[in-house]
Design a protein around this motif. Structure first.
Motif, PDB file in Angstrom:
ATOM      1  N   LEU A  24      37.182  10.084 110.256  1.00 11.22           N
ATOM      2  CA  LEU A  24      37.275  10.558 109.266  1.00 11.22           C
ATOM      3  C   LEU A  24      35.695   9.940 108.743  1.00 11.22           C
ATOM      4  CD1 LEU A  24      40.535   9.134 108.461  1.00 11.22           C
ATOM      5  CD2 LEU A  24      39.528  10.743 108.993  1.00 11.22           C
ATOM      6  N   GLN A  25      35.779  11.285 107.200  1.00 10.54           N
ATOM      7  CA  GLN A  25      34.242  11.405 106.218  1.00 10.54           C
ATOM      8  C   GLN A  25      34.864   9.990 105.321  1.00 10.54           C
ATOM      9  OE1 GLN A  25      31.309  12.596 107.050  1.00 10.54           O
ATOM     10  NE2 GLN A  25      30.656  11.330 105.415  1.00 10.54           N
ATOM     11  N   THR A  26      35.990   9.862 104.959  1.00 10.09           N
ATOM     12  CA  THR A  26      36.066  10.243 103.129  1.00 10.09           C
ATOM     13  C   THR A  26      37.601   9.756 103.691  1.00 10.09           C
ATOM     14  OG1 THR A  26      35.995   9.374 101.166  1.00 10.09           O
ATOM     15  CG2 THR A  26      36.073  11.683 102.464  1.00 10.09           C
ATOM     16  N   VAL A  27      38.420   8.909 102.626  1.00 10.48           N
ATOM     17  CA  VAL A  27      39.769   9.187 102.302  1.00 10.48           C
ATOM     18  C   VAL A  27      39.448   8.937 101.031  1.00 10.48           C
ATOM     19  CG1 VAL A  27      41.920   7.210 102.378  1.00 10.48           C
ATOM     20  CG2 VAL A  27      40.311   7.378 103.922  1.00 10.48           C
ATOM     21  N   LEU A  28      41.054  10.330 100.349  1.00  7.38           N
ATOM     22  CA  LEU A  28      40.470  10.816  99.029  1.00  7.38           C
ATOM     23  C   LEU A  28      42.241  10.194  98.503  1.00  7.38           C
ATOM     24  CD1 LEU A  28      38.978  14.549  99.104  1.00  7.38           C
ATOM     25  CD2 LEU A  28      38.141  12.224  98.430  1.00  7.38           C
ATOM     26  N   ASN A  29      42.583  10.097  97.351  1.00  6.02           N
ATOM     27  CA  ASN A  29      43.589   9.324  97.120  1.00  6.02           C
ATOM     28  C   ASN A  29      43.587  11.163  96.150  1.00  6.02           C
ATOM     29  OD1 ASN A  29      45.515   8.766  94.940  1.00  6.02           O
ATOM     30  ND2 ASN A  29      44.087   7.317  93.951  1.00  6.02           N
ATOM     31  N   VAL A  30      44.753  12.043  97.082  1.00  6.86           N
ATOM     32  CA  VAL A  30      45.250  12.997  96.521  1.00  6.86           C
ATOM     33  C   VAL A  30      47.336  12.573  95.426  1.00  6.86           C
ATOM     34  CG1 VAL A  30      44.055  14.333  97.913  1.00  6.86           C
ATOM     35  CG2 VAL A  30      45.767  13.625  98.363  1.00  6.86           C
ATOM     36  N   THR A  31      47.098  12.030  95.037  1.00  2.00           N
ATOM     37  CA  THR A  31      48.380  12.129  94.285  1.00  2.00           C
ATOM     38  C   THR A  31      48.546  12.766  92.897  1.00  2.00           C
ATOM     39  OG1 THR A  31      48.824   9.606  94.816  1.00  2.00           O
ATOM     40  CG2 THR A  31      49.859  10.209  92.835  1.00  2.00           C
ATOM     41  N   ASP A  32      50.095  13.828  93.023  1.00  2.00           N
ATOM     42  CA  ASP A  32      49.735  14.591  92.107  1.00  2.00           C
ATOM     43  C   ASP A  32      48.792  15.344  92.157  1.00  2.00           C
ATOM     44  OD1 ASP A  32      51.963  13.170  91.407  1.00  2.00           O
ATOM     45  OD2 ASP A  32      50.786  11.924  90.287  1.00  2.00           O
ATOM     46  N   TYR A  66      34.921  18.618  97.610  1.00  2.00           N
ATOM     47  CA  TYR A  66      33.999  17.042  98.744  1.00  2.00           C
ATOM     48  C   TYR A  66      33.333  17.850  99.528  1.00  2.00           C
ATOM     49  CZ  TYR A  66      32.929  12.849 101.469  1.00  2.00           C
ATOM     50  OH  TYR A  66      32.446  11.889 101.683  1.00  2.00           O
ATOM     51  N   LEU A  67      32.115  18.622  99.602  1.00  2.00           N
ATOM     52  CA  LEU A  67      31.269  18.756 100.517  1.00  2.00           C
ATOM     53  C   LEU A  67      30.524  18.308 101.578  1.00  2.00           C
ATOM     54  CD1 LEU A  67      30.259  22.005  97.599  1.00  2.00           C
ATOM     55  CD2 LEU A  67      32.522  22.201  98.903  1.00  2.00           C
ATOM     56  N   ILE A  68      30.679  18.847 103.186  1.00  2.00           N
ATOM     57  CA  ILE A  68      30.102  18.461 104.370  1.00  2.00           C
ATOM     58  C   ILE A  68      28.775  19.284 104.542  1.00  2.00           C
ATOM     59  CG2 ILE A  68      30.017  16.921 105.837  1.00  2.00           C
ATOM     60  CD1 ILE A  68      32.994  16.678 105.074  1.00  2.00           C
ATOM     61  N   TYR A  69      27.694  18.751 104.689  1.00  2.58           N
ATOM     62  CA  TYR A  69      26.682  19.868 105.357  1.00  2.58           C
ATOM     63  C   TYR A  69      25.493  19.279 105.873  1.00  2.58           C
ATOM     64  CZ  TYR A  69      24.364  18.093 101.051  1.00  2.58           C
ATOM     65  OH  TYR A  69      23.100  16.745 100.520  1.00  2.58           O
ATOM     66  N   THR A  70      24.662  19.791 106.332  1.00  2.00           N
ATOM     67  CA  THR A  70      23.245  19.192 106.733  1.00  2.00           C
ATOM     68  C   THR A  70      22.064  19.417 106.247  1.00  2.00           C
ATOM     69  OG1 THR A  70      22.597  21.385 108.023  1.00  2.00           O
ATOM     70  CG2 THR A  70      23.943  19.494 109.606  1.00  2.00           C
ATOM     71  N   ASP A  71      21.971  18.085 106.178  1.00  2.00           N
ATOM     72  CA  ASP A  71      20.591  18.275 105.250  1.00  2.00           C
ATOM     73  C   ASP A  71      19.476  19.074 106.157  1.00  2.00           C
ATOM     74  OD1 ASP A  71      19.582  16.244 106.510  1.00  2.00           O
ATOM     75  OD2 ASP A  71      19.503  14.599 105.661  1.00  2.00           O
ATOM     76  N   ASP A  72      18.061  19.539 105.294  1.00  2.00           N
ATOM     77  CA  ASP A  72      16.802  19.791 106.325  1.00  2.00           C
ATOM     78  C   ASP A  72      17.255  19.217 106.938  1.00  2.00           C
ATOM     79  OD1 ASP A  72      16.754  21.352 103.731  1.00  2.00           O
ATOM     80  OD2 ASP A  72      14.980  20.713 102.776  1.00  2.00           O
ATOM     81  N   GLU A  73      16.700  17.508 107.959  1.00  2.00           N
ATOM     82  CA  GLU A  73      16.284  17.057 108.043  1.00  2.00           C
ATOM     83  C   GLU A  73      17.658  17.056 109.686  1.00  2.00           C
ATOM     84  OE1 GLU A  73      14.614  13.458 107.818  1.00  2.00           O
ATOM     85  OE2 GLU A  73      13.363  13.952 106.721  1.00  2.00           O
ATOM     86  N   ARG A  99      20.596  15.574 109.133  1.00  2.00           N
ATOM     87  CA  ARG A  99      21.302  14.992 109.055  1.00  2.00           C
ATOM     88  C   ARG A  99      22.162  15.618 108.082  1.00  2.00           C
ATOM     89  NH1 ARG A  99      17.099  10.313 106.858  1.00  2.00           N
ATOM     90  NH2 ARG A  99      17.388  12.428 105.397  1.00  2.00           N
ATOM     91  N   ILE A 100      24.336  14.508 108.483  1.00  2.00           N
ATOM     92  CA  ILE A 100      25.331  14.953 107.865  1.00  2.00           C
ATOM     93  C   ILE A 100      24.945  14.635 106.743  1.00  2.00           C
ATOM     94  CG2 ILE A 100      27.299  13.913 107.238  1.00  2.00           C
ATOM     95  CD1 ILE A 100      26.993  16.168 110.267  1.00  2.00           C
ATOM     96  N   ALA A 101      25.028  15.505 105.497  1.00  2.00           N
ATOM     97  CA  ALA A 101      25.385  14.777 103.729  1.00  2.00           C
ATOM     98  C   ALA A 101      26.359  15.255 103.304  1.00  2.00           C
ATOM     99  CB  ALA A 101      23.445  15.621 103.436  1.00  2.00           C
ATOM    100  N   VAL A 102      26.632  14.784 102.068  1.00  2.00           N
ATOM    101  CA  VAL A 102      28.054  15.093 100.993  1.00  2.00           C
ATOM    102  C   VAL A 102      27.456  15.448  99.822  1.00  2.00           C
ATOM    103  CG1 VAL A 102      30.249  13.496 100.059  1.00  2.00           C
ATOM    104  CG2 VAL A 102      29.250  13.497 102.686  1.00  2.00           C
ATOM    105  N   TRP A 103      27.927  16.190  99.438  1.00  2.00           N
ATOM    106  CA  TRP A 103      28.578  16.352  98.181  1.00  2.00           C
ATOM    107  C   TRP A 103      29.742  17.006  97.337  1.00  2.00           C
ATOM    108  CZ3 TRP A 103      30.459  19.914  94.484  1.00  2.00           C
ATOM    109  CH2 TRP A 103      29.827  19.838  93.281  1.00  2.00           C
ATOM    110  N   TYR A 104      29.692  15.671  96.239  1.00  2.00           N
ATOM    111  CA  TYR A 104      31.327  16.251  95.629  1.00  2.00           C
ATOM    112  C   TYR A 104      31.055  16.822  94.227  1.00  2.00           C
ATOM    113  CZ  TYR A 104      30.493  10.896  95.038  1.00  2.00           C
ATOM    114  OH  TYR A 104      30.019  10.104  94.596  1.00  2.00           O
ATOM    115  N   SER A 105      32.422  16.758  93.155  1.00  2.00           N
ATOM    116  CA  SER A 105      32.293  16.454  91.977  1.00  2.00           C
ATOM    117  C   SER A 105      32.152  15.671  91.461  1.00  2.00           C
ATOM    118  CB  SER A 105      33.571  17.590  91.926  1.00  2.00           C
ATOM    119  OG  SER A 105      33.698  18.453  92.371  1.00  2.00           O
ATOM    120  N   PRO A 106      31.618  14.960  90.126  1.00  2.00           N
ATOM    121  CA  PRO A 106      31.222  13.403  90.086  1.00  2.00           C
ATOM    122  C   PRO A 106      33.097  13.670  89.536  1.00  2.00           C
ATOM    123  CG  PRO A 106      29.847  15.936  88.694  1.00  2.00           C
ATOM    124  CD  PRO A 106      30.910  16.483  89.328  1.00  2.00           C
ATOM    125  N   ASN A 107      33.892  14.628  89.022  1.00  2.00           N
ATOM    126  CA  ASN A 107      34.846  13.748  88.238  1.00  2.00           C
ATOM    127  C   ASN A 107      35.768  13.710  90.038  1.00  2.00           C
ATOM    128  OD1 ASN A 107      35.643  16.669  89.122  1.00  2.00           O
ATOM    129  ND2 ASN A 107      36.790  16.798  87.586  1.00  2.00           N
TER     130      ASN A 107
END
Length: 343
Positions: A234-242, A319-326, A328-336
Motif C-alpha cells: 500500500l502507498q497510503t490509506v485514506l479515510n473515505v467515510t461518507d 491522490y496522484l502517484i507518478y514518477t519524478d524526473d529521476e 522515483r515514485i512521487a505523490v501529489w494530492y489535493s490540499p483538502n
C-alpha cells in the motif's frame, strides 16, 4: 402570574431523563445490530459489500445489480449496450439516459479525455476483448473515425441512440461500476442503513463506521510493476467515510513492444497509449460514478492537466502517484485531502 421555576424543574427533569434514556437505548440497539457481508459477481468483476443490518439483503442487492447488468454489461448479449453495439434499437431506460448524459458531461469537461466510444482502439492495442497488438498508424487512423463522443447522441425525444457510423460501439465500464456502488448505497439509504461499505471492482462508496466502530479506511495500492491483488504494497490509506472513491492506474495492464512500454490507457484524442508519468489516480467524490469517470479521465490527462482540472473542481479530491524526473515514485494530492490521509 409568574410560575414557580422550582415546580417547573420538578416535572421537567424526569421527562428530560426519560428522553436521554430513550436515546441511549436506541443508540445501543443500533450498535448491537450485526454487520452483513456479501460477495458476488457483476460486470465480470467481484463485489464485496459490508453493511449493518438485521437482514441479509444479498437478494435485493443482486436484483439491483442485475438490472444494471441488463443495461450496461458488454458481457450480457441481451443488455441495452450490447444491442446498441449490434446496431439494434432497444428501449432505453431512465438509468441508461442519465448515465449516458453524465458521460457526455465528463467528456466535455475533460476535453474528450473521457470517451465511452474508445473501445475499438482499446481492442486494437490488445487491452480489450480482442487481443491484437501494435496496430499500424494506418490502422489507428482508420479506427479513429469511429471514436468520439460527437459521433453519438440521443434523438429529440430521448428514445433512441443515434450513431454517425454503424461501427461506433459503446463501453460504459469506466462509469458503470462506480454507478453500481451508488445504486447499492441508495438501496441501503432507503432502508435506513447508516453504516456500509460497497466495493465493486475496486470502486467504493461508504457511510458511517466499520464493524469496529471506526471510520472506513481504504488502501491505495503502490504502483509496482507485477503487483497483484494477493501481494500488493500500500502507498497510503485514506479515510473515505461518507465519500465515494475510485482508482485507475497503468501499472498492472501493460506490455513491452520493441523496448516501449505500452500502457492500457488509450488517449481517445490521439488513438495511442498515453506516454506520461502518471501511474495511478485515486479520486474522492460525493458519488462513485463521478469518482470512477474522473479517475479514468485523469489517467488520460496526465499530472499537469489533471491539476489544472482539479483547480476548478473543489468538489473533487485526488491522490496522484507518478514518477519524478529521476524515475522515483512521487505523490501529489489535493490540499483538502490531507486530513483524510492516515499515516
Amino acid at each position: 402570574m409568574n410560575k414557580n421555576p422550582r415546580k417547573q424543574l420538578r416535572w421537567q427533569l424526569p421527562l428530560l431523563l426519560l428522553l436521554i434514556a430513550g436515546t441511549i437505548f436506541i443508540v445501543r440497539q443500533k450498535q448491537a445490530l450485526p454487520y452483513q457481508k456479501n460477495t458476488g459477481l457483476i460486470f465480470g468483476t467481484i463485489y464485496n459489500i459490508t453493511y449493518q443490518s438485521e437482514q441479509d439483503l444479498q437478494m435485493e442487492i443482486e436484483t439491483a445489480l442485475d438490472s444494471l447488468d441488463a443495461t450496461f454489461s458488454m458481457f450480457n448479449e441481451n443488455s441495452i449496450v450490447a444491442k446498441l453495439n449490434r446496431n439494434e434499437q432497444p428501449a432505453l431506460t431512465p438509468t441508461f439516459i442519465m448515465i449516458f448524459k453524465d458521460a457526455q458531461k465528463v467528456s466535455e469537461d475533460t476535453n474528450g479525455a473521457f470517451d465511452i466510444t474508445v473501445g475499438p482502439l482499446v481492442n486494437a492495442w490488445g487491452f480489450g476483448f480482442k487481443h491484437e497488438q501494435m496496430p499500424t498508424p494506418a490502422k489507428v487512423d482508420s479506427l479513429r473515425k469511429y471514436v468520439g463522443m460527437q459521433l453519438i447522441g440521443l434523438n429529440a425525444d430521448e428514445t433512441q441512440v443515434e450513431k454517425k457510423y454503424p461501427g461506433v460501439v459503446l463501453d460504459f465500464s469506466a462509469i458503470a461500476k462506480g454507478y453500481s456502488c451508488d445504486v447499492v448505497a441508495k438501496l441501503f439509504e432507503s432502508k435506513g442503513i447508516e453504516n456500509y461499505m460497497v466495493e465493486i471492482g475496486g470502486e467504493v462508496n461508504t457511510k458511517g463506521v466499520n464493524p469496529n466502530g471506526k471510520p472506513w479506511r481504504i488502501g491505495v495500492t503502490k504502483p509496482t510493476e507485477g503487483s497483484h491483488s494477493l501481494n500488493e504494497e500500500l502507498q497510503t490509506v485514506l479515510n473515505v467515510t461518507d465519500r465515494a472513491m475510485a482508482t485507475s492506474g497503468n501499472y498492472r495492464n501493460y506490455y513491452y513492444k520493441d523496448g516501449r512500454k505500452l500502457a492500457h490507457t488509450i488517449d481517445p484524442r490521439t488513438g495511442y497509449p498515453v506516454q506520461h508519468n502518471l501511474l495511478s489516480a485515486t479520486v474522492l467524490a460525493d458519488d462513485c460514478a463521478t469518482a470512477d469517470a474522473y479517475a479514468t479521465s485523469f489517467m488520460v490527462l496526465g499530472l499537469d492537466e489533471t491539476k489544472t482540472l482539479l483547480a476548478r473542481h473543489p468538489d473533487l479530491m485526488a491522490y496522484l502517484i507518478y514518477t519524478d524526473d529521476e524515475g522515483r515514485i512521487a505523490v501529489w494530492y489535493s490540499p483538502n485531502l490531507e486530513k483524510k490521509i492516515n499515516p
